[in-house]
Write a protein that holds these residues in place. Structure first.
Motif, PDB file in Angstrom:
ATOM      1  N   ARG A   1       0.836  -1.201   0.000  1.00 14.08           N
ATOM      2  CA  ARG A   1       0.000   0.000   0.000  1.00 14.08           C
ATOM      3  C   ARG A   1       0.872   1.252   0.000  1.00 14.08           C
ATOM      4  NH1 ARG A   1      -5.232   1.307   3.893  1.00 14.08           N
ATOM      5  NH2 ARG A   1      -5.439   3.488   3.310  1.00 14.08           N
ATOM      6  N   ASP A   2       1.951   1.247   0.783  1.00 15.83           N
ATOM      7  CA  ASP A   2       2.853   2.399   0.818  1.00 15.83           C
ATOM      8  C   ASP A   2       3.554   2.596  -0.524  1.00 15.83           C
ATOM      9  OD1 ASP A   2       2.158   2.822   3.448  1.00 15.83           O
ATOM     10  OD2 ASP A   2       3.942   1.826   4.270  1.00 15.83           O
ATOM     11  N   TRP A   3       4.074   1.508  -1.102  1.00 10.21           N
ATOM     12  CA  TRP A   3       4.772   1.618  -2.389  1.00 10.21           C
ATOM     13  C   TRP A   3       3.815   2.077  -3.485  1.00 10.21           C
ATOM     14  CZ3 TRP A   3       6.797  -3.995  -1.467  1.00 10.21           C
ATOM     15  CH2 TRP A   3       7.817  -3.965  -0.515  1.00 10.21           C
ATOM     16  N   ALA A   4       2.615   1.503  -3.496  1.00  6.37           N
ATOM     17  CA  ALA A   4       1.636   1.877  -4.511  1.00  6.37           C
ATOM     18  C   ALA A   4       1.226   3.336  -4.360  1.00  6.37           C
ATOM     19  CB  ALA A   4       0.408   0.973  -4.411  1.00  6.37           C
ATOM     20  N   GLY A   5       1.078   3.786  -3.115  1.00  5.74           N
ATOM     21  CA  GLY A   5       0.725   5.175  -2.882  1.00  5.74           C
ATOM     22  C   GLY A   5       1.752   6.128  -3.447  1.00  5.74           C
ATOM     23  N   MET A   6       3.025   5.789  -3.293  1.00  3.87           N
ATOM     24  CA  MET A   6       4.080   6.628  -3.853  1.00  3.87           C
ATOM     25  C   MET A   6       4.026   6.621  -5.371  1.00  3.87           C
ATOM     26  SD  MET A   6       6.535   8.693  -3.432  1.00  3.87           S
ATOM     27  CE  MET A   6       6.767   8.540  -1.659  1.00  3.87           C
ATOM     28  N   MET A   7       3.710   5.475  -5.973  1.00  2.92           N
ATOM     29  CA  MET A   7       3.687   5.370  -7.433  1.00  2.92           C
ATOM     30  C   MET A   7       2.604   6.233  -8.047  1.00  2.92           C
ATOM     31  SD  MET A   7       4.368   1.282  -7.797  1.00  2.92           S
ATOM     32  CE  MET A   7       3.973   1.221  -9.545  1.00  2.92           C
ATOM     33  N   ILE A   8       1.460   6.396  -7.373  1.00  3.01           N
ATOM     34  CA  ILE A   8       0.384   7.173  -7.988  1.00  3.01           C
ATOM     35  C   ILE A   8       0.441   8.640  -7.595  1.00  3.01           C
ATOM     36  CG2 ILE A   8      -1.134   5.171  -8.084  1.00  3.01           C
ATOM     37  CD1 ILE A   8      -2.807   6.519  -5.868  1.00  3.01           C
TER      38      ILE A   8
END
Length: 418
Positions: A170-177
């Motif tokens: 969730r943290d990594w995906a949040g940074m990606m978007i």
């Protein structure tokens, strides 16, 4: 919707808020339009429905970035942010037949409609759990508290990411978007962390893979097991495939739920008809509504990159070999030559062959899962929070920057608390 009289400025914040008048102008005056993107790369934008559909299926337009002409501003500025530096290029969005055919066949064996249907009860459970967390408060940000976590947790569970690791995703995906909203280099670092984790998880699952699949085997195990005439996915191919399923599988769903909810809130008569249909446990209007929301303000604004492998024409416009081509799905799906009253939301629209999830061999393989999640999310929201309404003026909302996807940064709402 009236198009501007003079050539509009593209890729501004005003454009991001409402790109449709600009796309209308392009369809009318420059349907295959040469432009300089914010990255400095020059590319062609294809905006008419007929041209777009043909381009999406044209084998002379390669998905392989190796065909990008050297006189452009650099291949590193195309594709998914961070994928090149993390060695995640070998996936369905970047390759052509025969490799694309082989990999898609392998993935299809582990990503079947039956698997998606079996996953439906878990999506319903996740949806209710997320709504439970804010239903008693009377207000929420539907992007951060609902549309974002739902597809993250869903795709993680489908892939087989252990629950104790899902918050990292969730943290990594949040940074990606977040794109421009995060720290410099944050996207690349998050992609590298995700890639390292996936490689290690794939290795662990391969080592522990039983001889015969268990019922409900996770997607990563299925990818490892899947083979085609004796050919197996390499660990690098499997990591790249899981990465693109995560990337495409969460941001598209976030945007479909967010954009769709926003469109319903801005069109109360259409929303009321859908709510009544849901209350009667009818399926037909919900199904056509999802397709109309995909067409009207879909999650993918531009199809992913294509590169001309030889000189060709699109809509009568010559395209040089090596030129990047971006098919503007959002423009094609509002083309009045194809759709009656295209700027009107009509949830019961029947003739709706939109291009929201692409066309041809690169049609989104995760579309059935995205539709399932969107149907479940919107139906549950409207059933459980029947007086849902915007908590801010529409002019206060902000759209995320970025070239390919279209989605809201936040969506504050209010409702009667449970």
């Amino acid at each position: 919707m009236n198009a501007p009289r003079i050539e509009p400025e593209l890729f501004t914040w005003e454009f991001a808020t409402d790109p449709y008048p600009a796309y209308s102008w392009l369809r009318d005056h420059s349907p295959v339009h040469r432009t300089t993107l914010p990255s400095g790369v020059e590319a062609w934008l294809v905006t008419r429905y007929t041209d777009a559909k043909l381009a999406l299926a044209d084998q002379r337009l390669s998905k392989n970035p190796a065909h990008h002409s050297e006189d452009a501003h650099g291949k590193s500025k195309t594709g998914i942010p961070g994928e090149r530096s993390a060695n995640l290029m070998t996936h369905l969005l970047n390759i052509d037949p025969p490799d694309h055919t082989r990999l898609r066949r392998l993935v299809s064996k582990a990503f079947t409609p039956r698997r998606v249907a079996e996953f439906a009860p878990r999506v319903e459970e996740l949806t209710d759990q997320l709504i439970d967390q804010f239903a008693r408060t009377g207000s929420a940000d539907l992007i951060h508290e609902f549309a974002f976590p739902l597809p993250i947790y869903a795709i993680c569970e489908l892939l087989g990411v252990p629950r104790e690791d899902q918050d990292d995703f969730r943290d990594w995906a949040g940074m990606m978007i977040r794109h421009q909203g995060g720290p410099r280099g944050g996207v690349a670092r998050s992609v590298k962390k995700m890639r390292a984790y996936l490689a290690e998880l794939i290795h662990r699952k391969r080592e522990a893979l039983p001889d015969t699949p268990d019922p409900g085997e996770d997607l990563i195990s299925g990818l490892i097991r899947a083979s085609d005439h004796g050919e197996h996915l390499t660990e690098n191919e499997a990591a790249a495939m899981c990465f693109v399923l995560l990337f495409a599988g969460f941001e598209t769903v976030i945007n479909l739920i967010g954009n769709g909810t926003y469109a319903l809130l801005r069109n109360p008569k259409q929303r009321a008809q859908l709510q009544k249909s849901i209350e009667r446990d009818e399926q037909e209007l919900l199904d056509t509504a999802i397709e109309e929301l995909l067409r009207y303000d879909g999650p993918v604004e531009l199809a992913t990159w294509r590169y001309a492998t030889e000189p060709l024409e699109i809509g009568g416009q010559p395209i040089a070999s090596g030129d990047p081509v971006l098919v503007v799905l959002a423009a094609a799906d509002r083309d009045p030559a194809r759709f009656d009253e295209p700027d009107t939301l009509d949830l019961s629209r029947k003739d709706n062959q939109h291009l929201g999830y692409g066309h041809g061999i690169h049609y989104c393989i995760g579309a059935p899962l995205a539709r399932l999640e969107a149907r479940t999310a919107l139906a549950t929201l409207l059933r459980r929070l029947p007086d849902l309404q915007l908590a801010v003026d529409p002019g206060d909302l902000r759209w995320r920057g970025g070239l390919i996807m279209r989605g809201l940064r936040n969506l504050p709402v209010k409702f009667t608390a449970d």
